[in-house]
Design a protein around this motif. Structure first.
Motif, PDB file in Angstrom:
ATOM      1  N   GLU B  64       4.893 -14.896  22.446  1.00 33.27           N
ATOM      2  CA  GLU B  64       3.660 -15.190  21.717  1.00 33.27           C
ATOM      3  C   GLU B  64       2.806 -13.933  21.557  1.00 33.27           C
ATOM      4  N   ALA B  65       2.743 -13.143  22.595  1.00 29.45           N
ATOM      5  CA  ALA B  65       1.929 -11.924  22.535  1.00 29.45           C
ATOM      6  C   ALA B  65       2.470 -10.967  21.477  1.00 29.45           C
ATOM      7  N   PHE B  66       3.771 -10.810  21.436  1.00 31.31           N
ATOM      8  CA  PHE B  66       4.346  -9.917  20.433  1.00 31.31           C
ATOM      9  C   PHE B  66       4.171 -10.492  19.032  1.00 31.31           C
ATOM     10  N   ALA B  67       4.257 -11.813  18.923  1.00 28.48           N
ATOM     11  CA  ALA B  67       4.049 -12.433  17.615  1.00 28.48           C
ATOM     12  C   ALA B  67       2.635 -12.161  17.113  1.00 28.48           C
ATOM     13  N   ARG B  68       1.647 -12.309  18.018  1.00 25.26           N
ATOM     14  CA  ARG B  68       0.274 -12.011  17.631  1.00 25.26           C
ATOM     15  C   ARG B  68       0.127 -10.562  17.213  1.00 25.26           C
ATOM     16  N   PHE B  69       0.724  -9.690  18.015  1.00 22.42           N
ATOM     17  CA  PHE B  69       0.679  -8.269  17.713  1.00 22.42           C
ATOM     18  C   PHE B  69       1.283  -8.002  16.336  1.00 22.42           C
ATOM     19  N   GLY B  70       2.435  -8.615  16.090  1.00 22.97           N
ATOM     20  CA  GLY B  70       3.097  -8.430  14.808  1.00 22.97           C
ATOM     21  C   GLY B  70       2.232  -8.904  13.651  1.00 22.97           C
ATOM     22  N   ARG B  71       1.545 -10.017  13.860  1.00 17.28           N
ATOM     23  CA  ARG B  71       0.672 -10.523  12.801  1.00 17.28           C
ATOM     24  C   ARG B  71      -0.450  -9.535  12.503  1.00 17.28           C
ATOM     25  N   ARG B  72      -1.030  -8.965  13.569  1.00 17.33           N
ATOM     26  CA  ARG B  72      -2.086  -7.974  13.364  1.00 17.33           C
ATOM     27  C   ARG B  72      -1.581  -6.780  12.553  1.00 17.33           C
ATOM     28  N   ALA B  74       0.941  -6.806  10.541  1.00 13.56           N
ATOM     29  CA  ALA B  74       1.323  -7.214   9.185  1.00 13.56           C
ATOM     30  C   ALA B  74       0.097  -7.333   8.283  1.00 13.56           C
ATOM     31  N   GLU B  75      -1.078  -7.478   8.902  1.00 15.81           N
ATOM     32  CA  GLU B  75      -2.293  -7.642   8.095  1.00 15.81           C
ATOM     33  C   GLU B  75      -2.822  -6.316   7.549  1.00 15.81           C
ATOM     34  N   VAL B  76      -2.262  -5.215   8.038  1.00 17.84           N
ATOM     35  CA  VAL B  76      -2.756  -3.909   7.601  1.00 17.84           C
ATOM     36  C   VAL B  76      -2.485  -3.730   6.114  1.00 17.84           C
ATOM     37  N   GLU B  77      -3.500  -3.327   5.410  1.00 14.21           N
ATOM     38  CA  GLU B  77      -3.328  -3.111   3.969  1.00 14.21           C
ATOM     39  C   GLU B  77      -2.955  -1.660   3.710  1.00 14.21           C
ATOM     40  N   TYR B  78      -1.873  -1.493   2.980  1.00 11.04           N
ATOM     41  CA  TYR B  78      -1.358  -0.167   2.744  1.00 11.04           C
ATOM     42  C   TYR B  78      -2.053   0.493   1.560  1.00 11.04           C
ATOM     43  N   THR B  79      -2.213   1.802   1.677  1.00 14.24           N
ATOM     44  CA  THR B  79      -2.804   2.550   0.580  1.00 14.24           C
ATOM     45  C   THR B  79      -1.724   3.102  -0.345  1.00 14.24           C
ATOM     46  N   GLY B  80      -0.503   3.210   0.200  1.00 20.82           N
ATOM     47  CA  GLY B  80       0.561   3.836  -0.569  1.00 20.82           C
ATOM     48  C   GLY B  80       0.844   5.247  -0.097  1.00 20.82           C
ATOM     49  N   GLU B  81      -0.158   5.850   0.526  1.00 19.67           N
ATOM     50  CA  GLU B  81       0.063   7.185   1.093  1.00 19.67           C
ATOM     51  C   GLU B  81       0.631   6.985   2.509  1.00 19.67           C
ATOM     52  N   PRO B  82       1.906   7.342   2.727  1.00 13.54           N
ATOM     53  CA  PRO B  82       2.578   6.976   3.980  1.00 13.54           C
ATOM     54  C   PRO B  82       1.861   7.466   5.234  1.00 13.54           C
ATOM     55  N   ARG B  83       1.312   8.685   5.195  1.00 15.98           N
ATOM     56  CA  ARG B  83       0.681   9.179   6.412  1.00 15.98           C
ATOM     57  C   ARG B  83      -0.597   8.411   6.719  1.00 15.98           C
ATOM     58  N   ALA B  84      -1.336   8.066   5.692  1.00 13.39           N
ATOM     59  CA  ALA B  84      -2.534   7.240   5.899  1.00 13.39           C
ATOM     60  C   ALA B  84      -2.154   5.856   6.392  1.00 13.39           C
ATOM     61  N   ASP B  85      -1.059   5.324   5.840  1.00 17.70           N
ATOM     62  CA  ASP B  85      -0.621   3.999   6.279  1.00 17.70           C
ATOM     63  C   ASP B  85      -0.186   4.024   7.739  1.00 17.70           C
ATOM     64  N   MET B  86       0.501   5.111   8.111  1.00 21.83           N
ATOM     65  CA  MET B  86       0.920   5.240   9.499  1.00 21.83           C
ATOM     66  C   MET B  86      -0.295   5.252  10.410  1.00 21.83           C
ATOM     67  N   LEU B  87      -1.321   5.975  10.044  1.00 23.68           N
ATOM     68  CA  LEU B  87      -2.540   6.014  10.863  1.00 23.68           C
ATOM     69  C   LEU B  87      -3.207   4.649  10.913  1.00 23.68           C
ATOM     70  N   ALA B  88      -3.170   3.941   9.772  1.00 20.71           N
ATOM     71  CA  ALA B  88      -3.773   2.610   9.759  1.00 20.71           C
ATOM     72  C   ALA B  88      -3.044   1.680  10.722  1.00 20.71           C
ATOM     73  N   LEU B  89      -1.715   1.766  10.726  1.00 17.55           N
ATOM     74  CA  LEU B  89      -0.938   0.962  11.663  1.00 17.55           C
ATOM     75  C   LEU B  89      -1.302   1.309  13.108  1.00 17.55           C
ATOM     76  N   ALA B  90      -1.408   2.591  13.365  1.00 16.63           N
ATOM     77  CA  ALA B  90      -1.716   3.030  14.730  1.00 16.63           C
ATOM     78  C   ALA B  90      -3.076   2.509  15.175  1.00 16.63           C
ATOM     79  N   HIS B  91      -4.053   2.600  14.298  1.00 17.04           N
ATOM     80  CA  HIS B  91      -5.398   2.138  14.689  1.00 17.04           C
ATOM     81  C   HIS B  91      -5.438   0.617  14.814  1.00 17.04           C
ATOM     82  N   ALA B  92      -4.624  -0.067  14.009  1.00 15.56           N
ATOM     83  CA  ALA B  92      -4.531  -1.524  14.169  1.00 15.56           C
ATOM     84  C   ALA B  92      -3.886  -1.864  15.509  1.00 15.56           C
ATOM     85  N   TYR B  93      -2.895  -1.092  15.859  1.00 10.48           N
ATOM     86  CA  TYR B  93      -2.224  -1.254  17.158  1.00 10.48           C
ATOM     87  C   TYR B  93      -3.243  -1.092  18.285  1.00 10.48           C
ATOM     88  N   ARG B  94      -4.002  -0.031  18.203  1.00  9.77           N
ATOM     89  CA  ARG B  94      -5.007   0.233  19.240  1.00  9.77           C
ATOM     90  C   ARG B  94      -6.045  -0.887  19.280  1.00  9.77           C
TER      91      ARG B  94
END
Lengths: 197, 197
Positions: B64-72, B74-94
């Motif tokens: 369940e914890a990983f599922a919640r994490f995955g949902r968070r 998955a909610e990240v909205e991508y800009t299309g610029e891969p490096r910015a998207d990577m940072l967005a994922l990281a900050h969502a993770y944090r």
DNA sequence: CGGCGTACATAACACCGTTGCGCTAGCCTG
DNA sequence: CAGGCTAGCGCAACGGTGTTATGTACGCCG
């Protein structure tokens, strides 16, 4: 005073040594106060008069674990080439963690729930990665890294190693990439390259 | 068959939901079988017939914890610029980890000692960081990163974020560097720069 | 030498996860 | 249609934990 103290410093170190042995062999789960006291030839009361209870004992083990870790890192022989030394530290970090995972668990896992290290224990823990800060400092002096705060760069490196170890211990490293040690080397090389001037 | 089952799937999800609530509020330490059963209006036997015991319940919470994490993530909205998207994922993770640290503890800390996830749970856990692999893949296609195995690079990035989060939760980040978020950005920018072609 | 006070081991307590007991409640048979 | 059979489930007992209260033995001092 009525009778000579048996719960003295000597018993404290004996208890701690026995606790270290049990922790190393059976892990935190195997650490039971009654058994520990029996193995040390005393009663559970000693743990309370010397450590204040099980959380206090665990905090002492937290300190001991970081001290052992620090000793392992201090044994690394430097080549003089900062980037190679950084890698050597990282691999020593990994080797130490994989060799004594239970200590790693006491340091970084939430053991039994409540290991709340207290400020001075945390400060000692932070001292453990001082060698890494110094290596980064030498890399900056040698012009291999940009002149940022060495602690910042060292923290990034530390976090990367720590994260890899944590994932490896959890068996969450994708294993299609051959030897995990290579993954460490490549990841850390990338981090240090990313901080190049 | 003698009487209609009360320990059915509905009770299972009710127990799991209650366990999630307790975990979120009180942490793993606050998860007691008797209280959980009482809160769900049943007896401890239900936990045994539906989860096999406390370890089974914890494994379900791991999922369940990983599922919640995955949902968070998955909610990240991508800009299309891969490096910015990577940072967005990281900050969502944090953000997710700091917002629900008890779940993070179930996922990566050794909780109560024995959360042995089992292969298929581990596989689902690994799926969680698939978005990161895809972002890395796009970065490679865009010529921003060298054409290595995307999983390798993604693992390095994941380990870095994970390590930083782990240190931050342990209050082991050197705090002289101002906002921790900056540290994340700089460290991850360095890692991705280190994998530049 | 006797009482005192303390430092200790031992036993009691509250709680945990787990498991066996036993009642209860519905289907199946006579 | 009644009654027993049995599965399903709540409850209480068990062994174990960390912690706390109790009692006891010991060495100093009057």
């Amino acid at each position: 005073m009525a009778r000579p103290k048996l719960h003295d410093e000597a018993l404290r170190v004996r208890l701690l040594e026995q606790a270290v042995r049990t922790l190393s062999e059976d892990g935190p789960q195997g650490l039971r106060l009654r058994k520990l006291a029996a193995d040390a030839g005393t009663s559970t009361t000693a743990v309370y008069s010397l450590f204040g209870g099980k959380p206090g004992l665990l905090e002492a083990l937290f300190d001991e674990a970081f001290a052992r870790f620090g000793r392992r890192l201090a044994e690394v022989e430097y080549t003089g080439e900062p980037r190679a030394d950084m890698l050597a530290l990282a691999h020593a970090y990994r080797a130490s963690a994989l060799h004594e995972p239970h200590f790693y668990q006491v340091m970084f896992g939430q053991v039994g729930g409540v290991v709340d290290p207290g400020p001075e224990s945390r400060a000692r823990a932070l001292d453990t990665f001082r060698p890494l800060v110094e290596v980064v400092g030498r890399a900056i002096e040698a012009g291999l890294m940009r002149a940022e705060n060495p602690e910042t760069i060292a923290t990034a490196l530390w976090a990367c190693v720590h994260g890899l170890v944590s994932l490896e211990l959890r068996a969450l490293l994708p294993m299609d990439g051959g030897d995990p040690a290579d993954l460490y080397t490549r990841a850390l090389t990338a981090v240090s390259a990313g901080f190049a001037p």
